[in-house]
Design an enzyme around this catalytic site. Structure first.
Site, PDB file in Angstrom:
ATOM      1  N   ASP A 146      17.642  42.133  19.839  1.00 27.71           N
ATOM      2  CA  ASP A 146      17.155  42.547  20.975  1.00 27.71           C
ATOM      3  C   ASP A 146      15.621  42.471  21.132  1.00 27.71           C
ATOM      4  O   ASP A 146      15.082  42.768  22.140  1.00 27.71           O
ATOM      5  CB  ASP A 146      17.506  44.078  20.989  1.00 27.71           C
ATOM      6  N   GLU A 170      24.739  40.746  16.419  1.00 31.09           N
ATOM      7  CA  GLU A 170      24.472  41.848  16.653  1.00 31.09           C
ATOM      8  C   GLU A 170      24.636  42.347  18.121  1.00 31.09           C
ATOM      9  O   GLU A 170      23.734  42.540  18.790  1.00 31.09           O
ATOM     10  CB  GLU A 170      23.302  42.421  15.938  1.00 31.09           C
ATOM     11  N   GLU A 209      13.794  46.535  24.341  1.00 27.37           N
ATOM     12  CA  GLU A 209      14.933  46.129  23.647  1.00 27.37           C
ATOM     13  C   GLU A 209      16.290  46.390  24.126  1.00 27.37           C
ATOM     14  O   GLU A 209      17.280  45.499  24.135  1.00 27.37           O
ATOM     15  CB  GLU A 209      14.937  46.643  22.163  1.00 27.37           C
ATOM     16  N   HIS A 224       7.141  52.168  14.701  1.00 23.89           N
ATOM     17  CA  HIS A 224       6.250  51.113  15.317  1.00 23.89           C
ATOM     18  C   HIS A 224       6.623  50.915  16.901  1.00 23.89           C
ATOM     19  O   HIS A 224       5.930  50.234  17.720  1.00 23.89           O
ATOM     20  CB  HIS A 224       6.503  50.044  14.678  1.00 23.89           C
ATOM     21  N   ARG A 239       7.269  50.343  20.792  1.00 27.74           N
ATOM     22  CA  ARG A 239       6.408  50.252  22.009  1.00 27.74           C
ATOM     23  C   ARG A 239       6.410  51.700  22.744  1.00 27.74           C
ATOM     24  O   ARG A 239       5.518  51.922  22.967  1.00 27.74           O
ATOM     25  CB  ARG A 239       6.935  49.261  22.797  1.00 27.74           C
ATOM     26  N   HIS A 276       3.348  48.897   9.732  1.00 27.74           N
ATOM     27  CA  HIS A 276       3.525  47.791  10.656  1.00 27.74           C
ATOM     28  C   HIS A 276       2.236  47.307  10.952  1.00 27.74           C
ATOM     29  O   HIS A 276       1.108  48.023  11.140  1.00 27.74           O
ATOM     30  CB  HIS A 276       4.293  48.083  11.715  1.00 27.74           C
TER      31      HIS A 276
HETATM   32  C1  UD1 Z   1       8.746  43.431  17.666  1.00 27.62           C
HETATM   33  C2  UD1 Z   1       9.824  43.571  18.552  1.00 27.62           C
HETATM   34  C3  UD1 Z   1      10.572  44.701  18.335  1.00 27.62           C
HETATM   35  C4  UD1 Z   1      11.015  44.842  16.827  1.00 27.62           C
HETATM   36  C5  UD1 Z   1       9.734  44.568  15.945  1.00 27.62           C
HETATM   37  C6  UD1 Z   1      10.209  44.621  14.583  1.00 27.62           C
HETATM   38  C7  UD1 Z   1       9.622  42.594  20.949  1.00 27.62           C
HETATM   39  C8  UD1 Z   1       8.908  43.172  22.313  1.00 27.62           C
HETATM   40  N1  UD1 Z   1       9.338  43.691  20.070  1.00 27.62           N
HETATM   41  O1  UD1 Z   1       7.886  44.601  18.131  1.00 27.62           O
HETATM   42  O2  UD1 Z   1      12.077  44.721  19.111  1.00 27.62           O
HETATM   43  O3  UD1 Z   1      11.694  46.117  16.667  1.00 27.62           O
HETATM   44  O4  UD1 Z   1       9.041  43.366  16.397  1.00 27.62           O
HETATM   45  O5  UD1 Z   1       9.157  45.047  13.803  1.00 27.62           O
HETATM   46  O6  UD1 Z   1      10.408  41.831  20.825  1.00 27.62           O
HETATM   47  N2  UD1 Z   1       1.416  41.449  14.029  1.00 27.62           N
HETATM   48  C9  UD1 Z   1       0.725  41.035  13.076  1.00 27.62           C
HETATM   49  N3  UD1 Z   1       1.541  40.244  12.012  1.00 27.62           N
HETATM   50  C10 UD1 Z   1       2.765  40.307  12.066  1.00 27.62           C
HETATM   51  C11 UD1 Z   1       3.454  40.975  12.867  1.00 27.62           C
HETATM   52  C12 UD1 Z   1       2.798  41.548  13.909  1.00 27.62           C
HETATM   53  O7  UD1 Z   1      -0.507  40.850  12.977  1.00 27.62           O
HETATM   54  O8  UD1 Z   1       3.393  39.485  11.007  1.00 27.62           O
HETATM   55  C13 UD1 Z   1       0.793  42.294  15.054  1.00 27.62           C
HETATM   56  C14 UD1 Z   1       0.084  41.406  16.066  1.00 27.62           C
HETATM   57  O9  UD1 Z   1      -1.103  41.696  16.489  1.00 27.62           O
HETATM   58  C15 UD1 Z   1       1.282  41.609  17.260  1.00 27.62           C
HETATM   59  C16 UD1 Z   1       1.503  42.978  17.323  1.00 27.62           C
HETATM   60  O10 UD1 Z   1       1.512  43.388  16.044  1.00 27.62           O
HETATM   61  O11 UD1 Z   1       0.581  40.946  18.332  1.00 27.62           O
HETATM   62  C17 UD1 Z   1       2.827  43.234  17.948  1.00 27.62           C
HETATM   63  O12 UD1 Z   1       3.894  42.542  17.585  1.00 27.62           O
HETATM   64  P1  UD1 Z   1       5.190  42.302  18.584  1.00 27.62           P
HETATM   65  O13 UD1 Z   1       6.162  41.536  18.044  1.00 27.62           O
HETATM   66  O14 UD1 Z   1       4.848  41.823  19.949  1.00 27.62           O
HETATM   67  O15 UD1 Z   1       5.798  43.728  18.621  1.00 27.62           O
HETATM   68  P2  UD1 Z   1       6.237  44.591  17.607  1.00 27.62           P
HETATM   69  O16 UD1 Z   1       5.576  46.097  17.895  1.00 27.62           O
HETATM   70  O17 UD1 Z   1       5.974  44.074  16.370  1.00 27.62           O
HETATM   71  N1  UDP Z   2      11.243  46.624   6.374  1.00 26.28           N
HETATM   72  C1  UDP Z   2      10.668  45.894   5.344  1.00 26.28           C
HETATM   73  N2  UDP Z   2       9.375  46.263   5.031  1.00 26.28           N
HETATM   74  C2  UDP Z   2       8.688  47.266   5.452  1.00 26.28           C
HETATM   75  C3  UDP Z   2       9.326  48.134   6.488  1.00 26.28           C
HETATM   76  C4  UDP Z   2      10.615  47.650   6.651  1.00 26.28           C
HETATM   77  O1  UDP Z   2      11.085  45.027   4.860  1.00 26.28           O
HETATM   78  O2  UDP Z   2       7.663  47.558   4.959  1.00 26.28           O
HETATM   79  C5  UDP Z   2      12.671  46.252   6.597  1.00 26.28           C
HETATM   80  C6  UDP Z   2      13.648  47.188   6.746  1.00 26.28           C
HETATM   81  O3  UDP Z   2      14.275  47.728   5.433  1.00 26.28           O
HETATM   82  C7  UDP Z   2      14.485  46.842   7.839  1.00 26.28           C
HETATM   83  C8  UDP Z   2      13.866  45.882   8.848  1.00 26.28           C
HETATM   84  O4  UDP Z   2      12.496  45.691   8.030  1.00 26.28           O
HETATM   85  O5  UDP Z   2      15.771  45.916   7.243  1.00 26.28           O
HETATM   86  C9  UDP Z   2      13.417  46.938   9.964  1.00 26.28           C
HETATM   87  O6  UDP Z   2      12.383  46.224  10.848  1.00 26.28           O
HETATM   88  P1  UDP Z   2      11.499  46.752  11.826  1.00 26.28           P
HETATM   89  O7  UDP Z   2      11.493  48.406  11.623  1.00 26.28           O
HETATM   90  O8  UDP Z   2      10.145  45.793  11.852  1.00 26.28           O
HETATM   91  O9  UDP Z   2      12.260  46.618  13.371  1.00 26.28           O
HETATM   92  P2  UDP Z   2      13.461  47.185  13.993  1.00 26.28           P
HETATM   93  O10 UDP Z   2      14.618  47.482  13.095  1.00 26.28           O
HETATM   94  O11 UDP Z   2      13.137  48.523  14.548  1.00 26.28           O
HETATM   95  O12 UDP Z   2      13.970  46.355  14.852  1.00 26.28           O
END
Ligand code: UD1
Ligand code: UDP
Length: 386
Positions: free
Chosen positions: A98, A120, A134, A211, A213, A245
């Site tokens: 999603d 999924e 999502e 984490h 949004r 995160h």
């Molecule tokens: C994204 C997904 C969310 C998912 C989550 C899992 C969307 C809109 N959101 O949200 O569905 O649950 O990932 O974690 O698709 N960043 C880093 N390094 C990384 C990852 C992220 O620096 O490895 C920082 C960056 O500044 C980036 C920000 O996190 O711009 C947000 O990342 P983004 O993928 O937009 O949103 P998430 O909240 O991670």
């Molecule tokens: N996870 C991880 N390291 C962490 C936190 C979470 O590997 O420090 C794993 C967790 O076990 C799960 C997945 O990341 O498998 C969940 O991802 P996240 O919470 O980023 O996204 P969501 O499931 O909410 O989309």
């Protein structure tokens, strides 16, 4: 006969964890040519998973920007994939879940008239704004998809109610349970020494992730303030471990409120094997994550979900997951109940697993073969679940 070319596209940590077992299964099949394209919507958190599961990528769009917007993700994934599809022209594109990568990759495949398999598929909260974006990403992906790999019977029912043809839906279980067979080990030794030193026997270890949004701002402040007060009230009886995160919006709030407390360990994102084995040893989990709601029931620990609605109702119905929302009082109260009331704790700490049996990837591969005429045998449906 030429091989069936399948391109798997994903971009964030949870997609990578849940696609990893499927990619491994595809690689073993002689009838398939499997290619991997990452958008790198996440960078470091994605690379952690690629390393752990030894996944080699064929394409890396490397789109991540600090504090990226939904508009930036959408446009850069769409533009990046045009080239990939031109070059590969696959028979099937696989997307997962999603995220914005998921939806946009499906849209790009549709523009190229390429068949789409949605892993999924069919989870619904029935609320447009929770989880945001999502719920709509998953729904739109469902509209575009040709094959729907629903993890549970309930997910299939959701799709049928939306008019998706039954022939295109396969109940497979969730691939996250396949991934846990790879990561969880009885005698696991953490690479992070701080996690080896925790007194799991004598302290109530609470693992946190948050984490989303829709929780940025006040809801996340409430979550952190409730955790802070729990840490102060219960002192050395509890130990809170929070791998934070990498999103700077999340980090600011978390480090401001929870930094510097003796019994709160704020960590960088953990490698998934470290995370899974930590959750296997902890007392309970509090989270707004989707994936943790599936993983932790399997481990027999209670989960308090820091959201008002969930698209994963199966474990709530089974009693191991409770939705507590994001109001300070409610979070504080529900956590206190689990810390003090043994009966309530025992009632929730039952290992239930409505989400899979470790064979989801196998079923998805079989379903693809069946649909593309490589076998006449339709895979058996995953049976348990809500
Ligand atoms: C994204 C997904 C969310 C998912 C989550 C899992 C969307 C809109 N959101 O949200 O569905 O649950 O990932 O974690 O698709 N960043 C880093 N390094 C990384 C990852 C992220 O620096 O490895 C920082 C960056 O500044 C980036 C920000 O996190 O711009 C947000 O990342 P983004 O993928 O937009 O949103 P998430 O909240 O991670
Ligand atoms: N996870 C991880 N390291 C962490 C936190 C979470 O590997 O420090 C794993 C967790 O076990 C799960 C997945 O990341 O498998 C969940 O991802 P996240 O919470 O980023 O996204 P969501 O499931 O909410 O989309």
């Amino acid at each position: 006969m030429s091989k069936l070319k399948v391109v798997s596209i994903f971009g964030t940590r949870p997609e990578a964890i849940k696609m990893a077992p499927l990619i491994k299964a595809l690689e073993k099949e002689k009838d398939f040519e499997s290619k991997v394209c990452v958008t790198a919507q996440h960078r470091d958190m994605l690379d952690q998973v690629l390393r752990l599961f030894n996944i080699v990528t064929d394409y890396d769009l490397n789109i991540m920007k600090e504090r990226q917007t939904l508009f930036q993700i959408t446009t850069s994934v769409l533009t990046g994939l045009e080239e990939v599809f031109k070059k590969e022209n696959p028979d099937l594109v696989l997307v997962h879940g999603d995220t914005t990568t998921t939806f946009v990759a499906a849209l790009a495949a549709f523009y190229n008239k390429i068949k789409i398999g949605h892993v999924e598929a069919g989870l619904r909260s029935f609320n447009k704004w929770f989880p945001y974006p999502e719920e709509i990403n998953r729904k739109l992906t469902g509209v575009l998809a040709d094959l729907h790999f629903a993890p549970t019977p309930k997910a299939k029912t959701n799709l049928l109610k939306e008019g998706v043809s039954e022939d295109s839906i396969f109940i497979t279980g969730n691939t996250v349970i396949d991934a846990m067979a790879y990561t969880i080990k009885k005698d696991y030794v953490f690479r992070d020494e701080r996690l080896n030193k925790i007194d799991y026997e004598n302290k109530k270890v609470i693992v946190i992730t948050a984490h989303r949004r829709e929780n940025w701002g006040k809801p996340l402040e409430n979550i952190c303030n409730a955790l802070k007060d729990i840490s102060l009230e219960y002192g050395n009886k509890v130990y809170i471990v929070y791998p934070v995160h990498m999103n700077p919006v999340v980090r600011e709030t978390v480090f401001n409120i929870l930094g510097g407390l003796d019994n709160v360990l704020l960590l960088e994102p953990l490698d998934t094997d470290e995370m899974h084995n930590l959750m296997a040893r902890c007392y309970m989990v509090m989270t707004d994550s989707g994936g943790l709601q599936e993983e932790v029931p399997f481990l027999g620990k209670p989960v308090l979900v820091l959201r008002d609605v969930t698209e994963r109702p199966e474990a709530v119905e089974a009693g191991t997951v409770k939705l507590v929302g994001t109001a300070y009082e409610k979070i504080y109260k529900e956590a206190s109940i689990l810390l003090k009331n043994k009966e309530e704790y025992d009632r929730m700490a039952n290992a239930v697993n409505p989400y899979g049996d470790g064979k989801a990837s196998f079923r998805i591969v079989q379903a693809i073969k069946y649909v593309f005429g490589l076998t006449g045998i339709k895979p058996e449906e995953y049976k348990s679940g809500g």
